[in-house]
Scaffold this motif. Structure first.
Motif, PDB file in Angstrom:
ATOM      1  N   PRO A 148       0.830  -1.121  -0.351  1.00 44.77           N
ATOM      2  CA  PRO A 148       0.301  -0.041   0.176  1.00 44.77           C
ATOM      3  C   PRO A 148       0.736   0.888  -0.424  1.00 44.77           C
ATOM      4  CG  PRO A 148      -1.096  -1.697   1.353  1.00 44.77           C
ATOM      5  CD  PRO A 148       0.705  -1.695   1.068  1.00 44.77           C
ATOM      6  N   GLY A 175      -8.676   2.285  -1.707  1.00 46.01           N
ATOM      7  CA  GLY A 175      -8.218   1.875  -1.039  1.00 46.01           C
ATOM      8  C   GLY A 175      -9.342   0.030  -0.314  1.00 46.01           C
ATOM      9  N   LYS A 201      -6.330   0.359   4.029  1.00 46.74           N
ATOM     10  CA  LYS A 201      -4.503   0.088   3.389  1.00 46.74           C
ATOM     11  C   LYS A 201      -4.889   1.059   2.141  1.00 46.74           C
ATOM     12  CE  LYS A 201      -5.628  -3.917   4.263  1.00 46.74           C
ATOM     13  NZ  LYS A 201      -5.361  -5.218   4.539  1.00 46.74           N
ATOM     14  N   LEU A 202      -4.386   1.878   1.948  1.00 44.71           N
ATOM     15  CA  LEU A 202      -4.544   2.746   0.313  1.00 44.71           C
ATOM     16  C   LEU A 202      -3.457   2.866  -0.637  1.00 44.71           C
ATOM     17  CD1 LEU A 202      -4.562   5.873   2.360  1.00 44.71           C
ATOM     18  CD2 LEU A 202      -7.179   4.707   1.942  1.00 44.71           C
ATOM     19  N   TYR A 203      -4.465   1.877  -1.633  1.00 44.80           N
ATOM     20  CA  TYR A 203      -3.753   1.655  -2.746  1.00 44.80           C
ATOM     21  C   TYR A 203      -3.687   2.988  -4.077  1.00 44.80           C
ATOM     22  CZ  TYR A 203      -3.517  -2.980  -1.275  1.00 44.80           C
ATOM     23  OH  TYR A 203      -3.480  -3.845   0.407  1.00 44.80           O
TER      24      TYR A 203
END
Lengths: 166, 166, 166
Positions: free
Chosen positions: B16, B139, B161-163
């Motif tokens: 992430p 995310g 969790k940021l993607y």
């Protein structure tokens, strides 16, 4: 080191790919027979007893959207969705709704959700998707309270900025 | 053969771009005068008679978010939104809410929605947008039940969790 | 002149990276004891008095999803979420829900929201995120009314087209 990181810096530096300043008018049904014609929203769940700030009150709306601040201007879109109040010591709200455009200029929808932190001068919600002319769009909707008259009428200025246009 | 397909493999292989482990505390109002100070959420719609698993019960919340599992730790954010129960033979829920950050570390919001399949050890919801420091983020929010005391208190571990970071 | 503009033309010209045609069955609980086994949804908030078109009525559902139009076919997914009615002079609704897949073919979820403009033959909602096999997906869910029997049963054809697959 990610694809998104690369896109990030570009987007933030750039102007929106599309911007619209709109006015949202919410005329909450007061329960009287004579208000039925004018009202554009209705209470679906009453406030809880947790506070005297309408905590838990949920309103379903089908509100006119105009390009100026006049309630009786021809709507350029409808906002269909709901909000509820969600704070004990003051007023804040939470919105999820669809802007439905069906005019010569635009056909399609924008889907929006987020917190309306009413104590802030401006507050940002997320445009999470779109259809038709706004196919797959994403962006930010900035709310500003334009006016309100007690519980039964308020007007928001919505500054819609799209950063992903397809 | 699409742009997205290319991005796909990259994102999934990568870490992430931003990750935060947070605790969410929900103290549901029990209706008594003395609970008004502590309670952080309230029932907006009562359960239907379809089942004895609260099917249809809808709760509006304004819940503290902490970085450890202590209810009285200083909140680093608020979670403003709602959940409802939606299964006949056991408990599952559905959430939509905004994480509102207003600290020295983060200012901005993350907008999240999805199913809370409470019978699973962990379950994933979608982070569908963000504002401020989290401008345009997307995310996954992974929920894990940390504890619960009947209907009136539960705590979730939220692994955000940021993607897509901008 | 933006990155997104470039992606735009590509996406729209292309086929979806994933497509699924699904049927959604909503059997609203009628309040009777004998309907408890069959019903898949329940009213959480009753209609307001604003109109006789159920304005404000909110329904929580946990509905079977099948690949043909038979209610009793083995479900390939569940749709967990809610809808409410939101128009005074006719019927329109607004949906937010999660498609929960847990089969040998697919594990994961898709999160969807938008307006169900029931007077239109087809209408588009937004797929705003996904998890598991549908990690970070986005797209369009096109609704078509397949049949309805009064208020207590309706079936939608949902044509799910993903344009961002990871």
């Amino acid at each position: 080191p990610s694809v998104s990181a690369t896109r990030a810096s570009k987007f933030q530096a750039e102007k929106p790919c599309k911007r619209m300043v709109l006015y949202y008018h919410d005329k909450l049904f007061d329960g009287t027979e004579k208000d039925k014609a004018n009202a554009t929203s209705a209470t679906a769940a009453n406030a809880s007893k947790l506070s005297d700030t309408n905590f838990g009150m949920l309103v379903v709306f089908n509100d006119p959207i105009t390009i100026d601040d006049k309630f009786h201007s021809p709507p350029v879109a409808r906002a269909q969705g709901f909000y509820f109040y969600d704070r004990k010591d003051t007023y804040t709200a939470w919105f999820a709704y669809t802007l439905v455009f069906n005019s010569s200029e635009h056909k399609g929808t924008l889907n929006i959700m987020g917190a309306d932190l009413m104590t802030e001068k401006t507050r940002d919600l997320s445009v999470v998707g779109g259809t038709g002319d706004f196919f797959m769009a994403r962006g930010i909707a900035t709310f500003q309270t334009d006016t309100f008259q007690g519980l039964y009428y308020f007007r928001l200025k919505m500054d819609i900025k799209l950063y992903e246009c397809y």
